[in-house]
Design a protein around this motif. Structure first.
Motif, short mmCIF file in Angstrom:
data_model
loop_
_atom_site.label_atom_id
_atom_site.label_comp_id
_atom_site.label_asym_id
_atom_site.label_seq_id
_atom_site.Cartn_x
_atom_site.Cartn_y
_atom_site.Cartn_z
N LEU A 173 46.76 -81.47 4.07
CA LEU A 173 46.14 -80.22 4.49
C LEU A 173 47.24 -79.26 4.92
CD1 LEU A 173 43.16 -79.27 5.03
CD2 LEU A 173 43.69 -79.64 7.40
N ILE A 196 48.22 -76.17 6.85
CA ILE A 196 47.76 -75.16 7.81
C ILE A 196 48.74 -74.00 7.73
CG2 ILE A 196 47.16 -74.68 10.19
CD1 ILE A 196 46.65 -77.60 10.59
N HIS A 248 47.94 -69.39 11.34
CA HIS A 248 46.94 -70.14 12.09
C HIS A 248 47.61 -70.90 13.25
CE1 HIS A 248 44.36 -70.19 8.21
NE2 HIS A 248 44.19 -69.09 8.90
N THR A 296 38.58 -73.46 10.27
CA THR A 296 38.09 -74.78 9.87
C THR A 296 37.36 -74.72 8.54
OG1 THR A 296 37.76 -75.23 12.20
CG2 THR A 296 36.75 -76.77 10.68
N LEU A 330 39.72 -74.00 5.66
CA LEU A 330 40.54 -75.16 5.28
C LEU A 330 39.73 -76.20 4.52
CD1 LEU A 330 42.71 -75.77 8.45
CD2 LEU A 330 43.46 -74.96 6.24
N GLN A 366 38.86 -75.12 1.09
CA GLN A 366 40.06 -75.22 0.24
C GLN A 366 40.22 -76.64 -0.27
OE1 GLN A 366 43.66 -74.35 2.35
NE2 GLN A 366 43.14 -72.20 2.47
#
Ligand SMILES: Nc1ncnc2c1ncn2[C@@H]1O[C@H](COP(=O)(O)OP(=O)(O)OP(=O)(O)O)[C@@H](O)[C@H]1O
Length: 538
Positions: free
Chosen positions: A2, A4, A8, A70, A73, A76
C-alpha cells in the motif's frame, strides 16, 4: 503493497503534533489547577475552553480527511487487484486457482484500518512522550520506574503477538481452502444436489473440518489477544499502586506530586493501551501484506504488452501458425500430452471445422488461436508479419467457448436498445419470445443451456469481428438449430466475409466447411477438404 502518499503522511503528522500538544496543554492546565500552581484567572478559563473546542473541531476535520484517505487507498488497492487478475494469463489462473482472488480481496480489506492505525500510533506516541517528559520533570526516578514497567508490559505483549503470527497465517491458509469449497458449491451446485453422499462428504470431511480447525485456531488467537489486552489494563492498575503506595514510601516521589502523576497516567492510559494493542493490528496487517505480496509475485506477468505501441488491425487476409508447440506445465498436466508442431494457414472467409477425439488437443489449440495461451515455441504471422502480441489476433476474434458465461452487464461496445441487428438476431435464433424486450436486463436473465449458447452467439455476432470461434457450439442445440446453424447460418456468415473456426463432432454436416482439421495427440494429423476424409475420428 500500500503506497501512502507523502501529503497524507504530512497531514497525519501535522494533526498528530497539534492534537497531542493541545491534549497535553489541557492535561497540563487540569493538573496545575488541581495542585494550585496556576491562578484561576478568566484568562486560564478561556484558554482551557478554547483548547477543548479547537481540539474537538480539529478532530472532526481530521476524521473527515482520514475517511477520505482510507476510501481512496482501499479503492486503489481493489482496482489494482482486479486489474492484476484480468492481466493474468489463463494458464496461470488455471494453475494457481481462482480462490486466490477471493483471499486477496479479503486481505485487501484488512487495509481498511491502516490510516486509523497510523494516526493512533502517531498521536499516542507523541502524547506518551510529552507526558513522560512532564513526569521526568516532576520526579526523574519515578518516571524511569514507570517507563520500565510500561516497557515490560509492552515486551510481554510483543513476544505473545509474535508467537501468534504463524497461527494467523495458518488461519488464512484455512480460509483459502474454504474459498475453494465455496467455489465448488457455486460451480458444482447441481452435482452436489444430486448426491447426498457427496454433499455430506463435502460438509463433514472438508467444510466442517476446515471451519472447526480454523475456528479453534482463531479462538486461540483471539483469546491470546484478549488476555494480553487485559494485561495492559491491569498492568496500569499495578503501576497506579506503585505510584500511590510504593514510590512516596521510598521517598522517590513527593506527596504533592502523587496526584499529578496519577492524573497524567490516567490520561495516557488510553494512548499506552493504543500503542500496546497496535501490535495486534500491525501483525494482522503484516500478514495480509505478506500474503498480498506473494499474491502479486505469483500473479506477476512475465510479458508486459504495451497496447499503445501499435494500432490493432480490425481485419486480416491471412493468419499463419508456424511450428507452434505448447505444453501444460502445471501439476495436473498429462505428461504424454504436447500440442504441436502445428502448421496452419487460415484465410479470410474460410470455414474451418476442427475434429478429433477427446483430449486430442482441439480446445488447447483454440486457446492458442484465441491468444489465451502463449505458445512455448513457434510463430504466428498476421498478413505475413510476425505478431508481437496476442492482442493483435484477439482483436479479430469473437468466441463462444464450451462452458460459456453470459455476463451480468454489457462489457462490450455494442448497444442492445433500439439495435435492429439485435432484433433480427433474436428472431433468427428464436429468442424473441424469451427475451421480452431489447433492454440489457432482459438479455441477462437465466437461460437453458442451448438458449444461453444462442444468446452468447448473438453477442459474439454483435461484436462484428472478422473471425468467429465456436467450441462445440452446436452440441447443446436441438436438431432444428443444429441444422439451421450448419446449413444456413454458417453459409450466411461466410457470404458476409466472416471466418468461422468451429470445433465439432457433427459429421453429417462436415461438407459445410472449406477445410477439415483432424487432431490427434496434440497434432493436426490430417488437413483437407471434407470429401477426402474417410473417417474423421479413427
Ligand atoms: N488446464 C489444463 N492443465 C493441464 N492439462 C490440461 C489442461 N487442459 C487440458 N489439459 C490436457 O490437455 C490435453 C488436451 O486437452 P483438450 O482440452 O485440448 O482436448 P480436446 O480435444 O478439446 O478434448 P474434448 O473433445 O474432450 O473437449 C488433455 O490430455 C487434457 O487432459
Amino acid at each position: 503493497m500500500l503506497k501512502i502518499k507523502s501529503k497524507h503522511i504530512i497531514l497525519i503528522a501535522v494533526y498528530a503534533v497539534i492534537s497531542s500538544l493541545l491534549s497535553f496543554a489541557i492535561i497540563y492546565i487540569i493538573n496545575n489547577t488541581l495542585s494550585n500552581q496556576l491562578s484561576t484567572s478568566s484568562y486560564i478559563y478561556i484558554t482551557f475552553f478554547a483548547f477543548v473546542i479547537y481540539a474537538y473541531l480539529l478532530s472532526i476535520f481530521f476524521q473527515r480527511e482520514l475517511n477520505k484517505i482510507t476510501f481512496e487507498l482501499l479503492s486503489q488497492l481493489e482496482k489494482k487487484l482486479f486489474q492484476k487478475i484480468l492481466d493474468t494469463p489463463l494458464i496461470k489462473i488455471e494453475k494457481l486457482g481462482t480462490q486466490r482472488f477471493y483471499t486477496a480481496v479479503e486481505d485487501t480489506r484488512t487495509f481498511y484500518s491502516l490510516p486509523a492505525v497510523v494516526t493512533a500510533a502517531f498521536s499516542s506516541l507523541l502524547m506518551v512522550v510529552l507526558c513522560l517528559f512532564y513526569l521526568v520533570k516532576l520526579s526523574p526516578v519515578s518516571a524511569v520506574i514507570i517507563m520500565v514497567a510500561i516497557m515490560a508490559i509492552a515486551g510481554i505483549y510483543y513476544v505473545v503477538i509474535n508467537s501468534l503470527s504463524k497461527s494467523i497465517e495458518k488461519v488464512k491458509k484455512y480460509n483459502e481452502h474454504y474459498f475453494g469449497y465455496v467455489q465448488d458449491v457455486i460451480s458444482g451446485f447441481k452435482e452436489l444436489m444430486i448426491s447426498d453422499k457427496r454433499r455430506k462428504k463435502l460438509l463433514e470431511n472438508y467444510v466442517y473440518e476446515n471451519r472447526t480447525a480454523s475456528y479453534a485456531l482463531d479462538f486461540k488467537i483471539s483469546f491470546s489477544f484478549l488476555s494480553i489486552g487485559l494485561i495492559s489494563q491491569y498492568g496500569m492498575y499495578i503501576i497506579m499502586g506503585i505510584i500511590l503506595f510504593i514510590l512516596p514510601e521510598l521517598g522517590w516521589l513527593k506527596r504533592e506530586f502523587v496526584i499529578p502523576y496519577v492524573l497524567v497516567l490516567l490520561f495516557i492510559a488510553g494512548p499506552i493501551n493504543n500503542l500496546i494493542n497496535l501490535q495486534d493490528v500491525v501483525t494482522r496487517l503484516f500478514v495480509a501484506n505478506k500474503r498480498l505480496e506473494t499474491f502479486y509475485e505469483d500473479f506477476k506477468n512475465e510479458k508486459i504488452v504495451n497496447e499503445h505501441d501499435k494500432e490493432l488491425a480490425a481485419d486480416f487476409s491471412k493468419l499463419n501458425f508456424r511450428n507452434i508447440h505448447f505444453n501444460y506445465k502445471n501439476d495436473s498436466a498429462d505428461a504424454n500430452f504436447e500440442l504441436g508442431p502445428i502448421n496452419l494457414e487460415i484465410n479470410k472467409g474460410e470455414v474451418i471445422f476442427i475434429v478429433g477425439g477427446n483430449g486430442s488437443g482441439k480446445s488447447t489449440f483454440i486457446n492458442i488461436l484465441s491468444g489465451l495461451y502463449v505458445p512455448d515455441q513457434g510463430d504466428i504471422f498476421f498478413d505475413g508479419e510476425r505478431i508481437n502480441s496476442e492482442k493483435e489476433i484477439q482483436n479479430l476474434i469473437s468466441a463462444v467457448f464450451t462452458s460459456n458465461h453470459l455476463f451480468s452487464q454489457n462489457y462490450d461496445d455494442y448497444i442492445l436498445e433500439n439495435n435492429p441487428k439485435y432484433k433480427i438476431l433474436l428472431e433468427t435464433f428464436k429468442l424473441e419470445n424469451i427475451v421480452k424486450d431489447d433492454s440489457e436486463e432482459s438479455a441477462r436473465r437465466s437461460f437453458s443451456k442451448g438458449q444461453s449458447k444462442r444468446m452468447a452467439l448473438i453477442f459474439a455476432l454483435l461484436e462484428d469481428k472478422p473471425i468467429v470461434v465456436l467450441d462445440e457450439w452446436a452440441a447443446d442445440q436441438d436438431p432444428y438449430f443444429r441444422k439451421y446453424f450448419y446449413e444456413e447460418l454458417i453459409p450466411k456468415l461466410k457470404s458476409q466475409g466472416k471466418t468461422i473456426i468451429a470445433v465439432t463432432h457433427d459429421d453429417r454436416y462436415f461438407h459445410y466447411c472449406d477445410k477439415l482439421l483432424k487432431f490427434d495427440y496434440g497434432k493436426i494429423v490430417k488437413e483437407d477438404v471434407p470429401a477426402n476424409f474417410q473417417n474423421a475420428y479413427f
